[in-house]
Structures are given as structure tokens and as C-alpha cells.
Design an enzyme around this catalytic site. Structure first.
Site, PDB file in Angstrom:
ATOM      1  N   LYS A 178      -3.801  -6.961 -13.688  1.00 43.71           N
ATOM      2  CA  LYS A 178      -2.525  -6.444 -13.181  1.00 43.71           C
ATOM      3  C   LYS A 178      -1.692  -5.899 -14.349  1.00 43.71           C
ATOM      4  O   LYS A 178      -1.689  -6.488 -15.433  1.00 43.71           O
ATOM      5  CB  LYS A 178      -1.791  -7.584 -12.459  1.00 43.71           C
ATOM      6  CG  LYS A 178      -0.522  -7.172 -11.727  1.00 43.71           C
ATOM      7  CD  LYS A 178       0.103  -8.350 -10.965  1.00 43.71           C
ATOM      8  CE  LYS A 178       1.342  -7.927 -10.189  1.00 43.71           C
ATOM      9  NZ  LYS A 178       1.941  -9.058  -9.434  1.00 43.71           N
ATOM     10  N   SER A 228       3.178  -7.923  -4.510  1.00 38.44           N
ATOM     11  CA  SER A 228       3.165  -6.883  -5.509  1.00 38.44           C
ATOM     12  C   SER A 228       1.795  -6.635  -6.130  1.00 38.44           C
ATOM     13  O   SER A 228       1.579  -5.574  -6.712  1.00 38.44           O
ATOM     14  CB  SER A 228       4.166  -7.227  -6.622  1.00 38.44           C
ATOM     15  OG  SER A 228       3.756  -8.383  -7.328  1.00 38.44           O
ATOM     16  N   SER A 286       3.114 -12.766  -4.044  1.00 40.68           N
ATOM     17  CA  SER A 286       2.450 -11.545  -4.492  1.00 40.68           C
ATOM     18  C   SER A 286       0.956 -11.658  -4.781  1.00 40.68           C
ATOM     19  O   SER A 286       0.309 -10.635  -5.008  1.00 40.68           O
ATOM     20  CB  SER A 286       3.141 -11.004  -5.740  1.00 40.68           C
ATOM     21  OG  SER A 286       4.288 -10.301  -5.361  1.00 40.68           O
TER      22      SER A 286
HETATM   23  N1  GLN Z   1       7.661  -9.815  -2.193  1.00 40.68           N
HETATM   24  C1  GLN Z   1       8.392 -10.738  -2.998  1.00 40.68           C
HETATM   25  C2  GLN Z   1       9.467 -10.012  -3.777  1.00 40.68           C
HETATM   26  O1  GLN Z   1       9.558  -8.844  -3.624  1.00 40.68           O
HETATM   27  C3  GLN Z   1       7.484 -11.498  -3.890  1.00 40.68           C
HETATM   28  C4  GLN Z   1       7.047 -10.742  -5.077  1.00 40.68           C
HETATM   29  C5  GLN Z   1       6.183 -11.539  -5.999  1.00 40.68           C
HETATM   30  O2  GLN Z   1       5.636 -12.590  -5.633  1.00 40.68           O
HETATM   31  N2  GLN Z   1       6.086 -11.065  -7.222  1.00 40.68           N
HETATM   32  O3  GLN Z   1      10.213 -10.575  -4.506  1.00 40.68           O
END
Ligand code: GLN
Length: 454
Positions: A52, A130, A154
Site C-alpha cells: 500500500k 482505503s 480499511s
Molecule cells: N473509511 C474509514 C475512514 O474513511 C476508515 C479508513 C481506514 O480504515 N483507513 O476514515
């Protein structure tokens, strides 16, 4: 490695990789061959993986999918990736994601959206976010495994959207050093893989006790693969009634029952439990995560990293900061910084940030009580739906996107391990995932239970 490099080039349309590193991959693969030939075969020797873009990789662009980190090539390697290379893994490249890991659809990336290899009538769907690039790459065989990070879901939500396995370890199990920070008290890196066994092997490789991260836990790292015995007899699995949300689809409900049945058939006991503060988790998360993000993102000032705005005559340092951040941060990141700054401001700190912290303590206590009553793990859906269409959320209230995280954020707030495992499909044939939440530090037991659902 060669097969993956070929597949990556053939799958450019998925936009999973944002930076390919074929030369590095070939030289790492050759080094892995040499280690194998010398009889030194560590756990992931020769296994090609995608990383990532949130992880700092020495000399290789690491931008967190943001314009503000344009041109940033770290001088150092994150602990997670260094651990992978020490275990013999091979780097194929950097993977797409939502900007600074903020989002649930991979649509906030400066590189553009990543696309789910699963389609309905040729319609493009999100791979989730994400860690959308990671999930798409694993699902499309563009790597054998990928790193993800999970602040509020995410890893687990993209895994559910792509029919792959995603594990968020206990907070502190994996070092955060060199992983670009979003919300430091919630962030945790973890494996995204094709199978539960692969997740066990990869967790063993990336977990470490690290002096460079004061929240890395000084705990022995067990053999996770050996923990997968297939014997789950007598384990008590809790079904939390508060996760049966209003308006939950029949499909998700049916899948939840099916997963409980699978665990019962394998000898587990299914118990109804209550986690009464669940409904406050999403609001608490969307106060705490932006608060920490606003603080963490203060370092992107046009001086220390990446992008700096061009200045007009007479501009001073304030204009330089403001213009750099306005140009460098996308709109979702700007929204989070503004929310975070607001909830931390002197006049509102107690009303929002402190209250959210108290709610967080209550959510953690709910889990503590369930585990103290003898529950071994908790079974819930991973997401409220299957993958949605790209662009479907555009123009909608951003809170609609946040609702995707309703089943996952509690786990980060409580610092617990959670895994998403593909179990069945919806009426359109798209994969759906179930989540198992484990006791702290007991990822081995969690993986063993998860394998029953595969
Ligand atoms: N969707 C969540 C956010 O936008 C979680 C993102 C994540 O776990 N990095 O904060």
C-alpha cells in the site's frame, strides 16, 4: 514474480498499482532464489507482494496517494516492509488507496480510482477503501498478498468487497513506524491475502516488537500458522444484537445466520450477546479519527515534504502554508482536517473530543465484558452491502460513505483484532464478507475460527 509482473501489466485498467517496481522485484526474487538454494528459506521467501502506498519504502515513491507528497522518496524503510523483506518477500510495487487512507471507495486517490475485478454487467465497482488497490491486486492475482492498513475498516471492508481475506491485528501487534500516520491511536497494518492460512503466515512475518514505535507491544509472537488446527470445539461465539441494524438487507442477515451455522457445525457454541454502546461508535470514530488526522497532517507544510506552492510577490510563510495545503490536500482530507481542528478547538474540546473519548472507553468496556463472560470471538457482517458502483456516492452527503464503516470502527476503537472472510455472494453474484472479532492478542485463535468460514 514473473507471472505477477505480467499480470500487472495486463491489468493496467484496474489501476491497482500506482508505482511498479519490476527491477526491484527481479533482483529481490533472485536474492530469494539464492537464499533457497543455500537452504535458508524464511517464511515468505520468494513470495511476491504489493505494498500500500501508505508504507514508506526506501528510495521508492511513497505518497499516501496524495498530491502533497508528490516526489517524496523516503530515506528509510517502514518496519512492516523491512520485516517482509527480511522474511524473503519480493516487492512488486506500490498500491492505490484513498488519500491518506481516508475513504471507503478508493475514489479520493490522487492517482484516480482503483477498480474491483468483480463486475456486474460490465459495470465498474469500487474495490472498497482505503486499501482498495491492495484488495483489487490480491483478487486479480496481481500479487500473492498485499499490505493494508486499517484505521476504521480499511483492510476488512475492501477484503469483503473483493472476496479476499483481510486481518486487522490487535493494536500494537504490528509496528506503525514508517507507516504514514492517519489516526495514530487507531491505525494498524495487516495482511490482505487469498486465504486465512496466508494471512497467518504474513502476520507472523510483519509483526514485531519495535523500539521505534512506543505503542508496539512487547509480547511474544506465536506461530500463527500452527494455531490453525481446525479444532474449534467448545469455542463460544457471540452474536451482538446491536449489529442487527434497522434496514439491514435480507441477504446480509441470511449470510450471518449461515456463518453462525458453519461455526456451530464445527462444534462452536453460538450465544446472543449485547454490546450496548455500538450505536455511538460511528460518531465517536468520526470525531477521534479526524482529530488525530488534523494533528498528524500538520507536518505537511510545504517545507519538510513533497509539494510546495509557487508564491506570488509579497507572499509570506502563512500564504505559503495555506496555498500548499489547499493545493496538496484533496477535498476529503481537507474536510477531515477542518472537522478535527474544530473538535480540538478550546471551545469545543470537551463537547466533542473528550466526549468521544469517553464513548470510546464505554465501547471498549462492552467488549471487555463480553470476553470476561467467556466469549471467545464475536461474529458480525463485515459491511452493510456488497461492493457499490464507482461514482455512486458522488454528490451525496459524505456521511453516506461513512456509514460503510458501521461494523468495523468499533474494533479499532477497542484496539481488538478483526478479520473479514469471504462467505457467499449476494443475488448479483458479488462477494460478501463476514467479520470475526477476537480477544486482544489472540490472533491465532481468531485465524483458527476464521478458517472454518472459508
Ligand atoms: N473509511 C474509514 C475512514 O474513511 C476508515 C479508513 C481506514 O480504515 N483507513 O476514515
Amino acid at each position: 514474480t514473473d507471472a505477477c509482473l505480467g499480470a500487472i501489466d495486463a491489468a493496467d485498467a484496474l489501476n491497482a498499482y500506482v508505482h511498479k517496481t519490476p527491477e526491484i522485484a527481479r533482483s529481490m526474487a533472485a536474492a530469494a532464489d539464492a537464499r533457497l538454494a543455500a537452504g535458508d528459506a524464511p517464511a515468505m521467501c520468494g513470495i511476491p507482494v504489493g505494498i500500500k502506498d501508505l508504507f514508506c519504502t526506501k528510495g521508492v515513491p511513497s505518497q499516501a496517494a496524495s498530491a502533497i507528497l508528490e516526489g517524496f522518496k523516503p530515506e528509510y524503510e517502514s518496519t512492516v516492509t523491512q520485516n517482509l523483506w527480511d522474511a524473503g518477500a519480493v516487492m512488486l510495487g506500490k498500491l492505490n488507496m484513498d488519500e491518506f487512507a481516508m475513504g471507503s471507495s478508493n475514489e479520493t486517490s490522487v492517482y484516480g480510482k482503483a477498480i474491483n475485478p468483480w463486475k456486474v454487467d460490465a459495470r465498474d465497482l469500487t474495490p472498497g477503501g482505503s486499501s482498495g488497490g491492495s484488495a483489487a491486486a490480491v483478487a486479480a492475482d496481481l500479487c500473492l498478498a498485499a499490505t493494508g492498513t486499517d484505521t476504521g475498516g480499511s483492510i476488512r471492508q475492501p477484503a469483503a468487497f473483493t472476496g479476499t481475506v483481510g486481518l486487522k491485528p490487535t493494536y500494537g501487534r504490528v509496528s506503525r513506524w514508517g507507516t504514514i500516520a492517519f489516526a495514530s491511536s487507531l491505525d494498524q497494518a495487516g495482511p490482505m491475502t487469498k486465504t486465512v492460512r496466508d494471512a497467518a503466515i504474513m502476520l507472523g512475518a510483519i509483526a514485531s516488537v519495535d523500539d521505534k514505535d512506543s505503542t508496539s507491544a512487547d509480547r511474544a509472537i506465536p506461530d500463527y500458522e500452527a494455531a490453525i488446527t481446525g479444532d474449534i470445539r467448545g469455542k463460544k461465539i457471540g452474536i451482538p444484537r446491536e449489529y442487527r441494524m434497522d434496514g439491514m438487507s435480507d441477504e446480509i442477515d441470511a449470510l450471518w445466520r449461515q456463518a453462525a451455522e458453519m461455526l456451530r457445525d464445527a462444534g462452536a457454541e453460538i450465544v446472543d450477546i449485547s454490546l450496548p454502546h455500538t450505536k455511538y461508535a460511528l460518531p465517536a470514530y468520526y470525531v477521534i479519527a479526524p482529530a488525530e488526522a488534523s494533528s498528524n497532517l500538520a507536518r505537511y507544510d510545504g517545507v519538510r515534504f513533497g509539494h510546495r506552492a509557487k508564491l506570488a510577490a509579497g507572499d509570506g510563510i502563512d500564504q505559503m502554508y495555506a496555498r500548499t495545503r489547499a493545493e496538496g490536500f484533496g477535498s476529503e482530507v481537507q474536510r477531515r482536517v477542518m472537522i478535527g481542528t474544530y473538535v480540538l478547538s478550546a471551545g469545543f474540546y470537551d463537547a466533542y473530543y473528550n466526549r468521544a473519548r469517553r464513548v470510546r472507553a464505554l465501547i471498549k468496556r462492552d467488549f471487555d465484558q463480553a470476553y470476561a463472560s467467556g466469549i471467545d470471538a464475536i461474529l458480525t457482517p463485515a459491511t452493510p452491502s456488497a461492493a457499490f458502483g464507482l461514482g455512486e456516492m458522488a454528490g451525496k452527503d459524505p456521511v453516506e460513505m461513512y456509514l460503510n464503516d458501521v461494523f468495523t470502527v468499533t474494533v479499532n476503537l477497542a484496539g481488538l483484532p478483526g478479520i473479514s472472510v469471504p462467505v457467499g455472494t449476494d443475488a448479483q453474484g458479488l462477494p460478501l464478507g463476514m467479520q470475526l472479532i477476537g480477544r486482544p492478542w489472540e490472533e491465532g485463535a481468531l485465524l483458527n475460527l476464521a478458517q472454518t468460514l472459508e
